[in-house]
Design a protein around this motif. Structure first.
Motif, mmCIF file in Angstrom:
data_model
loop_
_atom_site.group_PDB
_atom_site.id
_atom_site.type_symbol
_atom_site.label_atom_id
_atom_site.label_comp_id
_atom_site.label_asym_id
_atom_site.label_seq_id
_atom_site.Cartn_x
_atom_site.Cartn_y
_atom_site.Cartn_z
ATOM 1 N N GLU A 1 0.822 -1.227 0.000
ATOM 2 C CA GLU A 1 0.000 0.000 0.000
ATOM 3 C C GLU A 1 0.853 1.273 0.000
ATOM 4 N N GLU A 2 2.179 1.098 0.073
ATOM 5 C CA GLU A 2 3.070 2.257 0.175
ATOM 6 C C GLU A 2 3.085 3.095 -1.111
ATOM 7 N N GLU A 3 2.974 4.399 -0.961
ATOM 8 C CA GLU A 3 3.082 5.324 -2.107
ATOM 9 C C GLU A 3 4.158 6.338 -1.746
ATOM 10 N N LYS A 4 5.246 6.379 -2.507
ATOM 11 C CA LYS A 4 6.338 7.292 -2.141
ATOM 12 C C LYS A 4 7.039 7.823 -3.362
ATOM 13 N N LYS A 5 7.623 9.016 -3.188
ATOM 14 C CA LYS A 5 8.518 9.547 -4.216
ATOM 15 C C LYS A 5 9.904 9.629 -3.581
ATOM 16 N N ILE A 6 10.877 9.041 -4.282
ATOM 17 C CA ILE A 6 12.217 8.889 -3.707
ATOM 18 C C ILE A 6 13.257 9.510 -4.623
ATOM 19 N N ALA A 7 14.251 10.171 -4.021
ATOM 20 C CA ALA A 7 15.408 10.638 -4.797
ATOM 21 C C ALA A 7 16.587 9.764 -4.405
ATOM 22 N N ILE B 1 14.905 9.979 -9.816
ATOM 23 C CA ILE B 1 13.670 10.227 -9.076
ATOM 24 C C ILE B 1 12.740 9.054 -9.362
ATOM 25 N N LEU B 2 12.351 8.335 -8.291
ATOM 26 C CA LEU B 2 11.505 7.155 -8.453
ATOM 27 C C LEU B 2 10.147 7.385 -7.815
ATOM 28 N N GLN B 3 9.167 6.715 -8.371
ATOM 29 C CA GLN B 3 7.849 6.699 -7.725
ATOM 30 C C GLN B 3 7.525 5.253 -7.409
ATOM 31 N N PHE C 1 8.085 -0.032 -9.017
ATOM 32 C CA PHE C 1 9.017 1.102 -9.072
ATOM 33 C C PHE C 1 8.976 1.693 -10.470
ATOM 34 N N GLU C 2 8.774 2.987 -10.540
ATOM 35 C CA GLU C 2 8.811 3.648 -11.847
ATOM 36 C C GLU C 2 9.861 4.748 -11.793
ATOM 37 N N VAL C 3 10.775 4.761 -12.767
ATOM 38 C CA VAL C 3 11.791 5.817 -12.818
ATOM 39 C C VAL C 3 11.157 7.021 -13.525
ATOM 40 N N ALA D 1 10.936 15.555 -13.903
ATOM 41 C CA ALA D 1 9.872 14.729 -13.326
ATOM 42 C C ALA D 1 8.633 15.574 -13.007
ATOM 43 N N GLY D 2 8.769 16.904 -13.184
ATOM 44 C CA GLY D 2 7.640 17.796 -12.891
ATOM 45 C C GLY D 2 7.353 17.886 -11.396
ATOM 46 N N LEU D 3 8.432 17.801 -10.574
ATOM 47 C CA LEU D 3 8.254 17.817 -9.110
ATOM 48 C C LEU D 3 9.105 18.922 -8.475
ATOM 49 N N THR D 4 8.825 19.204 -7.190
ATOM 50 C CA THR D 4 9.652 20.154 -6.434
ATOM 51 C C THR D 4 10.324 19.383 -5.297
#
Length: 618
Positions: free
Chosen positions: A202-208, A221-223, A229-231, A329-332
């Protein structure tokens, strides 16, 4: 009666075989497993030694190959026989690496083609696949020695930015080393697994993942969601790493010593002494505030503050790459939940502090940054072995799928163990002028020659408009849908002619047949790769003969009688080499013909450019 292996080092009962995790690095490589008792990932090492094996291969007299620390010590003494950073050449042609060829102290063959780059040592030619296989073989033997049990299956990690050709080359290297490569996984994914990230469904995370190794830097940057795992993006610099931190200390001392640059050019040993002392300084300054050393009766010092001032521009460069990766990645920074540190160079306090400040949160560096990727690969290996039941593995293809290319070779489009659904495509061209059709033969299996694999389907793509050889662009695409049905499409991109075929699911193979095909691929790996190399060399030689012949027919007036004579002799020698079973000889004769034809090919090019400048038609 089944044999039970006992590991003398741990005293624990061993399984008949283990799946290991391997980090095949640019600077260092290592192997890890999940300990059968503690169930924790551990990097394998001999007593009191390092788990790291330098990714360096040395070729000695009488064909003796040494890998690791012993080979690394010969880098200065025998630079042309000692190969480092082979990973940078994986899946590359000479045209890809020509701008950095000067950074290698060994000979990279300039055959001006887009075929895979080759390294020349003496009169032998090695591909990056063979070079990497020597490192993997050393790791396999090391693991077997420590575990006292056979090691034949592995998960190998690669950088997230590796393309299809580079991943396939890594797979081939494993096969040549006698390993059945169950998965190729991304290094940042492995590092995340080592920290237990993504193991909860159930884990949802964004990782650098910030990875600063000995010679390369990259940030990914992974999601993670539902264990997948999606790069999202990757950025970095393949020529920035710990070596550069050593270099700035070395430069600082060299300038302060007042020694002329020429002194170091003439005394490679002194240069190496400075390099090793600088490396020791960098490591010491991670814990101490000062460092002193004496080199050839000259005293040198450096403070932590001086080092950090010198290192700041390098660290800023990596942060700039982090900013670009976020942008792609369109992230901050605020969107990132976790930062994972990988690579020995992240031990530098300035690096840790700067990265934490950039992302605005503490970084994860509890796991040994040198080992974290291999440990994650071991976690993945354990999942594949079926020991970690909490983790869902998606449905996968049991065997590689590909098509037949020139010389009866198997060109893999979808490697085995790829998650499905999956899509892959590659472009091919015609071999003969005016060729109007191309036969697409689809095969399944792990051997290098299609005759040893299983044919699934075949169709003709006809109606290609007549064009010179090499001009048509035929894209062959494979798509496996969620039901495991394979659809193969071929399309000539310039004219739009296309044709497709559907191949039924699971291809009617029993588990035993799949197992036998995999076993065959490992047991025949050496001869398969040798055959593939010979077929590729012959194909390259035949194409060079045809193009040289065409060129001479067109430009005969430009050649001197001597050039014509030398070319005829070189062509004849190559023609003869093609009839023999020696790839090194063929490469040698290709190289010789290239040498002979280079001067007049360049003249023709200059003349053509000159004519074009005058507005004449070439």
């Amino acid at each position: 009666m089944a044999k039970i292996g006992i590991n003398i080092a741990t005293g624990s009962l061993q399984k008949e075989e283990m799946i290991v995790g391997i980090d095949l690095g640019t600077t260092n490589s290592l192997v890890a497993i999940i300990h059968p008792e503690s169930r924790q990932p551990v990097a394998l090492k001999e007593h009191n030694s390092s788990s790291l094996v330098p990714s360096v291969v040395h070729f000695g007299d009488a064909g003796i190959v040494t890998v690791g620390e012993q080979a690394r010590e010969l880098l200065v003494k025998e630079p042309s026989n000692t190969i480092f950073s082979a990973k940078r050449l994986m899946g590359k042609s000479y045209n890809d690496v020509r701008n950095n060829a000067h950074l290698f102290s060994y000979k990279i063959i300039d055959d001006n083609t887009d075929s895979l780059v080759k390294v020349q040592v003496g009169d032998k030619f090695y591909s990056p696949v063979e070079l990497s296989s020597f490192i993997l073989k050393e790791l396999k033997e090391r693991a077997e020695h420590i575990l006292k049990t056979p090691v034949t299956k592995a998960v190998i990690t690669v950088p997230a930015y590796f393309n299809d050709a580079q991943r396939q080359a890594t797979r081939d290297a494993g096969k040549l080393a006698g390993l059945d490569v169950l998965r190729i996984i991304n290094e940042p994914t492995a590092a995340s697994l080592a920290y237990g990230l993504g193991l909860q469904k159930e884990e949802e995370k964004k990782i650098a993942v910030y990875d600063l190794g000995g010679g390369t830097f990259d940030v990914s940057i992974l999601q993670i969601s539902n264990g997948i795992f999606e790069v999202l993006s990757t950025n970095g610099d393949t020529y920035l790493g710990g070596d550069d931190f050593d270099n700035i200390i070395r430069q600082y001392w060299m300038e302060s010593s007042g020694l002329e640059k020429e002194v170091f050019e003439n005394d490679k040993q002194l240069l190496q002494e400075f390099r090793l002392a600088a490396e020791a300084a960098k490591k010491a300054l991670s814990k101490e505030d000062n460092f002193s050393v004496t080199i050839r009766e000259m005293a040198f010092t450096i403070t932590k503050q001086q080092f950090e001032t010198l290192a700041k521009p390098l660290v800023d460069k990596t942060l700039h790459a982090c900013a670009n990766a976020l942008k792609d990645a369109g992230l901050t920074q605020q969107d990132i939940d976790t930062i994972v540190m990988v690579g020995g160079s992240t031990r530098v306090p300035l690096v840790k502090e700067s990265v934490a400040a950039f992302f605005g949160k503490p970084v994860h560096d509890e796991v040994n940054p040198d080992e974290v990727v291999a440990l994650g690969a071991a976690v993945q290996a354990d999942i594949l072995a079926g020991n970690n039941r909490d983790f869902l593995l998606l449905d996968i293809t049991p065997l590689s799928l590909g098509i037949e290319t020139m010389g009866g070779l198997m060109d893999v489009l979808i490697p085995r163990n790829s998650k499905i659904p999956i899509k892959a495509a590659r472009q091919y061209t015609t071999q003969k002028d005016g060729q109007s059709g191309i036969r697409v033969s689809v095969f399944q299996g792990e051997r290098d020659l299609v005759k040893d694999n299983r044919k699934l389907a075949e169709f003709n793509l006809s109606g290609i408009p007549g064009m010179p050889a090499g001009l048509p662009k035929v894209e062959v695409g494979f798509l496996i849908n969620a039901d495991g049905i394979l659809v193969v499409k071929a399309k000539e991109l310039r004219s739009g002619v296309e044709q497709s075929i559907e191949v039924k699911p699971q291809y009617g193979l029993t588990d035993e047949e799949v197992e036998k095909m995999l076993l065959d691929s490992v047991t025949h790996a050496k001869e398969d790769i040798a055959t593939r190399a010979l077929v590729e060399a012959r194909t390259e030689g035949e194409q060079l003969l045809a193009s040289t012949e065409g060129f001479i027919a067109k430009h005969v007036q430009m050649l001197t009688p001597q050039e014509l004579q030398d070319t005829a002799a070189a062509m004849q020698a190559l023609q003869l080499a093609l009839t023999m079973e020696d790839k090194d000889l063929i490469h040698k004769k290709i190289e010789e013909l290239n040498e002979v034809s280079r001067p007049y090919a360049e003249r023709a090019m200059d003349e053509a450019v000159g004519s074009a400048m005058k507005g004449k038609k070439i």
